[in-house]
Design an enzyme around this catalytic site. Sequence first.
Site, PDB file in Angstrom:
ATOM      1  N   THR A  23       0.860  -1.182  -0.117  1.00 44.39           N
ATOM      2  CA  THR A  23      -0.010  -0.069  -0.176  1.00 44.39           C
ATOM      3  C   THR A  23       0.786   1.115  -0.061  1.00 44.39           C
ATOM      4  O   THR A  23       1.907   1.452   0.705  1.00 44.39           O
ATOM      5  CB  THR A  23      -0.691  -0.282   1.109  1.00 44.39           C
ATOM      6  OG1 THR A  23      -1.857  -1.119   1.126  1.00 44.39           O
ATOM      7  CG2 THR A  23      -1.495   1.403   1.399  1.00 44.39           C
ATOM      8  N   GLN A  96      -4.759  -6.919  -5.746  1.00 44.30           N
ATOM      9  CA  GLN A  96      -4.799  -7.377  -4.500  1.00 44.30           C
ATOM     10  C   GLN A  96      -6.206  -6.840  -3.977  1.00 44.30           C
ATOM     11  O   GLN A  96      -6.278  -5.611  -3.920  1.00 44.30           O
ATOM     12  CB  GLN A  96      -3.793  -7.240  -3.342  1.00 44.30           C
ATOM     13  CG  GLN A  96      -4.202  -7.905  -2.086  1.00 44.30           C
ATOM     14  CD  GLN A  96      -3.294  -7.627  -0.944  1.00 44.30           C
ATOM     15  OE1 GLN A  96      -3.040  -6.531  -0.686  1.00 44.30           O
ATOM     16  NE2 GLN A  96      -2.728  -8.628  -0.169  1.00 44.30           N
ATOM     17  N   HIS A 173      -7.377 -10.511  -0.284  1.00 47.04           N
ATOM     18  CA  HIS A 173      -6.617 -10.392   0.853  1.00 47.04           C
ATOM     19  C   HIS A 173      -7.323 -10.790   1.984  1.00 47.04           C
ATOM     20  O   HIS A 173      -8.171 -10.163   2.512  1.00 47.04           O
ATOM     21  CB  HIS A 173      -6.166  -8.669   0.992  1.00 47.04           C
ATOM     22  CG  HIS A 173      -5.228  -8.285   2.063  1.00 47.04           C
ATOM     23  ND1 HIS A 173      -4.484  -9.296   2.927  1.00 47.04           N
ATOM     24  CD2 HIS A 173      -4.564  -7.253   2.375  1.00 47.04           C
ATOM     25  CE1 HIS A 173      -3.714  -8.545   3.625  1.00 47.04           C
ATOM     26  NE2 HIS A 173      -3.810  -7.437   3.304  1.00 47.04           N
ATOM     27  N   ASN A 176      -3.763 -10.114   7.400  1.00 47.10           N
ATOM     28  CA  ASN A 176      -3.103  -8.782   8.241  1.00 47.10           C
ATOM     29  C   ASN A 176      -4.265  -7.974   8.751  1.00 47.10           C
ATOM     30  O   ASN A 176      -4.549  -6.731   8.707  1.00 47.10           O
ATOM     31  CB  ASN A 176      -2.659  -7.547   7.062  1.00 47.10           C
ATOM     32  CG  ASN A 176      -1.191  -8.404   6.722  1.00 47.10           C
ATOM     33  OD1 ASN A 176      -0.692  -9.112   7.402  1.00 47.10           O
ATOM     34  ND2 ASN A 176      -0.643  -7.563   5.734  1.00 47.10           N
ATOM     35  N   TYR A 178      -7.518  -7.362   7.780  1.00 47.10           N
ATOM     36  CA  TYR A 178      -8.557  -6.674   7.177  1.00 47.10           C
ATOM     37  C   TYR A 178      -9.902  -7.579   7.009  1.00 47.10           C
ATOM     38  O   TYR A 178     -10.067  -8.569   7.525  1.00 47.10           O
ATOM     39  CB  TYR A 178      -7.932  -6.112   5.753  1.00 47.10           C
ATOM     40  CG  TYR A 178      -7.139  -5.404   5.879  1.00 47.10           C
ATOM     41  CD1 TYR A 178      -7.276  -4.169   6.368  1.00 47.10           C
ATOM     42  CD2 TYR A 178      -5.517  -5.754   5.616  1.00 47.10           C
ATOM     43  CE1 TYR A 178      -6.152  -3.043   6.619  1.00 47.10           C
ATOM     44  CE2 TYR A 178      -4.494  -4.813   6.075  1.00 47.10           C
ATOM     45  CZ  TYR A 178      -4.779  -3.529   6.569  1.00 47.10           C
ATOM     46  OH  TYR A 178      -3.663  -2.607   6.820  1.00 47.10           O
ATOM     47  N   ARG A 225      -4.262 -14.492   0.000  1.00 42.30           N
ATOM     48  CA  ARG A 225      -3.020 -14.208   0.797  1.00 42.30           C
ATOM     49  C   ARG A 225      -3.585 -14.562   2.418  1.00 42.30           C
ATOM     50  O   ARG A 225      -4.741 -13.963   2.708  1.00 42.30           O
ATOM     51  CB  ARG A 225      -2.766 -12.818   0.803  1.00 42.30           C
ATOM     52  CG  ARG A 225      -1.267 -12.566   1.833  1.00 42.30           C
ATOM     53  CD  ARG A 225      -0.638 -11.252   1.406  1.00 42.30           C
ATOM     54  NE  ARG A 225       0.716 -11.421   1.242  1.00 42.30           N
ATOM     55  CZ  ARG A 225       1.580 -10.364   1.725  1.00 42.30           C
ATOM     56  NH1 ARG A 225       1.090  -9.253   2.006  1.00 42.30           N
ATOM     57  NH2 ARG A 225       2.856 -10.634   1.616  1.00 42.30           N
ATOM     58  N   ASN A 233      -3.434  -5.405  13.145  1.00 49.41           N
ATOM     59  CA  ASN A 233      -4.713  -4.968  13.410  1.00 49.41           C
ATOM     60  C   ASN A 233      -5.378  -5.729  14.410  1.00 49.41           C
ATOM     61  O   ASN A 233      -6.551  -6.307  14.100  1.00 49.41           O
ATOM     62  CB  ASN A 233      -5.478  -4.813  12.049  1.00 49.41           C
ATOM     63  CG  ASN A 233      -4.825  -3.940  11.201  1.00 49.41           C
ATOM     64  OD1 ASN A 233      -4.477  -2.565  11.787  1.00 49.41           O
ATOM     65  ND2 ASN A 233      -4.416  -3.999   9.945  1.00 49.41           N
ATOM     66  N   GLY A 315       8.859  -7.537  -0.371  1.00 47.78           N
ATOM     67  CA  GLY A 315       7.915  -6.273  -0.346  1.00 47.78           C
ATOM     68  C   GLY A 315       9.141  -5.087  -0.098  1.00 47.78           C
ATOM     69  O   GLY A 315       9.314  -4.487  -1.106  1.00 47.78           O
ATOM     70  N   ARG A 316       9.562  -4.703   0.944  1.00 45.24           N
ATOM     71  CA  ARG A 316      10.301  -3.648   1.159  1.00 45.24           C
ATOM     72  C   ARG A 316      11.502  -3.553   0.327  1.00 45.24           C
ATOM     73  O   ARG A 316      11.776  -2.536  -0.291  1.00 45.24           O
ATOM     74  CB  ARG A 316      10.823  -3.608   2.812  1.00 45.24           C
ATOM     75  CG  ARG A 316       9.619  -3.170   3.671  1.00 45.24           C
ATOM     76  CD  ARG A 316       9.837  -3.595   4.911  1.00 45.24           C
ATOM     77  NE  ARG A 316       9.961  -4.747   5.227  1.00 45.24           N
ATOM     78  CZ  ARG A 316      10.417  -5.421   6.483  1.00 45.24           C
ATOM     79  NH1 ARG A 316      10.481  -4.447   7.431  1.00 45.24           N
ATOM     80  NH2 ARG A 316      10.507  -6.680   6.363  1.00 45.24           N
TER      81      ARG A 316
HETATM   82  C1  LIG Z   1       4.587   0.135   3.213  1.00 48.75           C
HETATM   83  C2  LIG Z   1       3.948  -1.271   3.346  1.00 48.75           C
HETATM   84  C3  LIG Z   1       2.813  -1.386   2.480  1.00 48.75           C
HETATM   85  C4  LIG Z   1       2.009  -2.583   2.709  1.00 48.75           C
HETATM   86  N1  LIG Z   1       0.890  -2.935   2.297  1.00 48.75           N
HETATM   87  C5  LIG Z   1       0.388  -4.043   2.167  1.00 48.75           C
HETATM   88  C6  LIG Z   1      -0.856  -4.202   1.494  1.00 48.75           C
HETATM   89  O1  LIG Z   1      -1.462  -3.400   0.871  1.00 48.75           O
HETATM   90  N2  LIG Z   1      -1.279  -5.638   1.389  1.00 48.75           N
HETATM   91  C7  LIG Z   1      -0.688  -6.793   2.191  1.00 48.75           C
HETATM   92  O2  LIG Z   1      -1.169  -7.957   1.856  1.00 48.75           O
HETATM   93  N3  LIG Z   1       0.464  -6.515   2.770  1.00 48.75           N
HETATM   94  C8  LIG Z   1       1.163  -5.189   2.721  1.00 48.75           C
HETATM   95  N4  LIG Z   1       2.354  -5.176   3.640  1.00 48.75           N
HETATM   96  C9  LIG Z   1       2.725  -6.221   3.793  1.00 48.75           C
HETATM   97  C10 LIG Z   1       3.916  -6.593   2.870  1.00 48.75           C
HETATM   98  O3  LIG Z   1       3.326  -7.297   1.832  1.00 48.75           O
HETATM   99  C11 LIG Z   1       4.988  -7.758   3.267  1.00 48.75           C
HETATM  100  O4  LIG Z   1       4.283  -8.811   3.606  1.00 48.75           O
HETATM  101  C12 LIG Z   1       5.700  -7.151   4.676  1.00 48.75           C
HETATM  102  O5  LIG Z   1       6.576  -5.958   4.257  1.00 48.75           O
HETATM  103  C13 LIG Z   1       6.856  -8.397   4.900  1.00 48.75           C
HETATM  104  O6  LIG Z   1       7.478  -8.524   3.796  1.00 48.75           O
HETATM  105  P1  LIG Z   1       9.184  -7.986   3.369  1.00 48.75           P
HETATM  106  O7  LIG Z   1      10.056  -8.088   4.728  1.00 48.75           O
HETATM  107  O8  LIG Z   1       9.731  -8.751   2.198  1.00 48.75           O
HETATM  108  O9  LIG Z   1       8.941  -6.520   3.261  1.00 48.75           O
HETATM  109  C14 LIG Z   1       2.811  -3.769   3.422  1.00 48.75           C
HETATM  110  C15 LIG Z   1       4.163  -3.487   3.956  1.00 48.75           C
HETATM  111  C16 LIG Z   1       4.590  -2.388   3.890  1.00 48.75           C
HETATM  112  C17 LIG Z   1       6.123  -2.068   4.451  1.00 48.75           C
END
Ligand SMILES: Cc1cc2nc3c(=O)[nH]c(=O)nc-3n(C[C@H](O)[C@H](O)[C@H](O)COP(=O)(O)O)c2cc1C
Length: 358
Positions: A23, A96, A173, A176, A178, A225, A233, A315-316
């Site tokens: 996001t 998603q 989704h 997390n 939601y 997912r 949350n 992700g990051r």
């Molecule tokens: C800025 C940010 C936004 C995220 N938005 C979502 C999202 O919209 N949907 C989701 O399922 N996870 C979201 N996540 C979780 C990531 O998809 C991911 O699971 C999490 O960052 C851990 O993976 P990583 O260590 O590779 O970053 C978000 C994480 C971050 C840091």
Amino acid sequence: MLFEAFSLRATQLSNRTVMSPLTRHRAVDNNTPNSLMATYYAQRASAGLIITEGTSPSPNGLGYARIPGLFNDAQVQGWKLVTDAVHAKGGKIVVQLMHTGWVSHKDNMPAGTEVLSASSGTCPGQMRTDTQGDQPHSPARAMTEADIQTVIGEYATAARLAIQAGFDGIELHAANGYLLEQFLNANVNRRTDGYGGTAEGRNRLVLEVARAAVKEIGAERVGIRLSPHGVVNSTSAFDGVDEQYLSLVKQLSALGLMYVHVLDHSTMGAPPVPAKLKADLRAAFDGPFILAGGLNKASAEQALSEGHADLTAMGRPFIANPDLVERMRQDAALNAPDPTTFYTPGAKGYSDYPTLAG
Ligand SMILES: Cc1cc2nc3c(=O)[nH]c(=O)nc-3n(C[C@H](O)[C@H](O)[C@H](O)COP(=O)(O)O)c2cc1C
């Protein structure tokens, strides 16, 4: 194995690195995707698969500021900019679908919308608003059975619109905390009707949404997912969580979904998802399995080579490295992400991270 091609049901991926859903709050006008977002996603098209940021199938699911939706024609046209740009560079992309449920603040939401959840109450904690900074979440009304039928219809419509917008599929989704996890999680779902009360009741909405989406666009285009044991949350583990998710995944397997995507946020301080549960979920799903959370090149390679997953999501690292796959291929240094621009509007910290080429 990370750089090998993979057949994700009907969708051919050029490699096994998936961009996790992220996001980013850049849909500044009417929750509609725009050309800046198309640029950002196209920059990341060398991922084997992109999963977009959480995108609401309903005006009621737009609990955060500036997140995109997928329920009207302007949003379909906006997303078309994104899918065309990604496909032009040879990438694959699914959207998603995220309904925020009680993880919402009224100030972020369009007029005439309502905060809805499995049960009535207010999600603990705070949410950022553009109008008043951090605020407590808005109270939610418990969904009636009629509201539940409406939301299932909204997911089905969004699935159909996703294909119109050019996506290769959708990801539900259900992680997390939601809306879909608000029904799955016994700490949030206090219903006593057929959508709560037992493991079967708590799984019911997710299964009905999955079946409705499958009916619209085919099982090979519907992924999901999940985050059992997650704490985001106000969820967290509950008695019988492992058995409930195993039963859920067995039923999703029978539907023949595109993939199951399991998330472990232990590297972000959350309790780990037990390794046995991850293995059991993988065994229960007769199809492609994605693992995510804190992975890097070495740990992703290990997960693939040891058979724990078919695909690994990051992700990051993708926020800061549009050419992450190429950097991993070359063992090149990675740019560090800047958390201060994760959710701010505009190109800064979004589409301006450098590639190896500059
Ligand atoms: C800025 C940010 C936004 C995220 N938005 C979502 C999202 O919209 N949907 C989701 O399922 N996870 C979201 N996540 C979780 C990531 O998809 C991911 O699971 C999490 O960052 C851990 O993976 P990583 O260590 O590779 O970053 C978000 C994480 C971050 C840091």
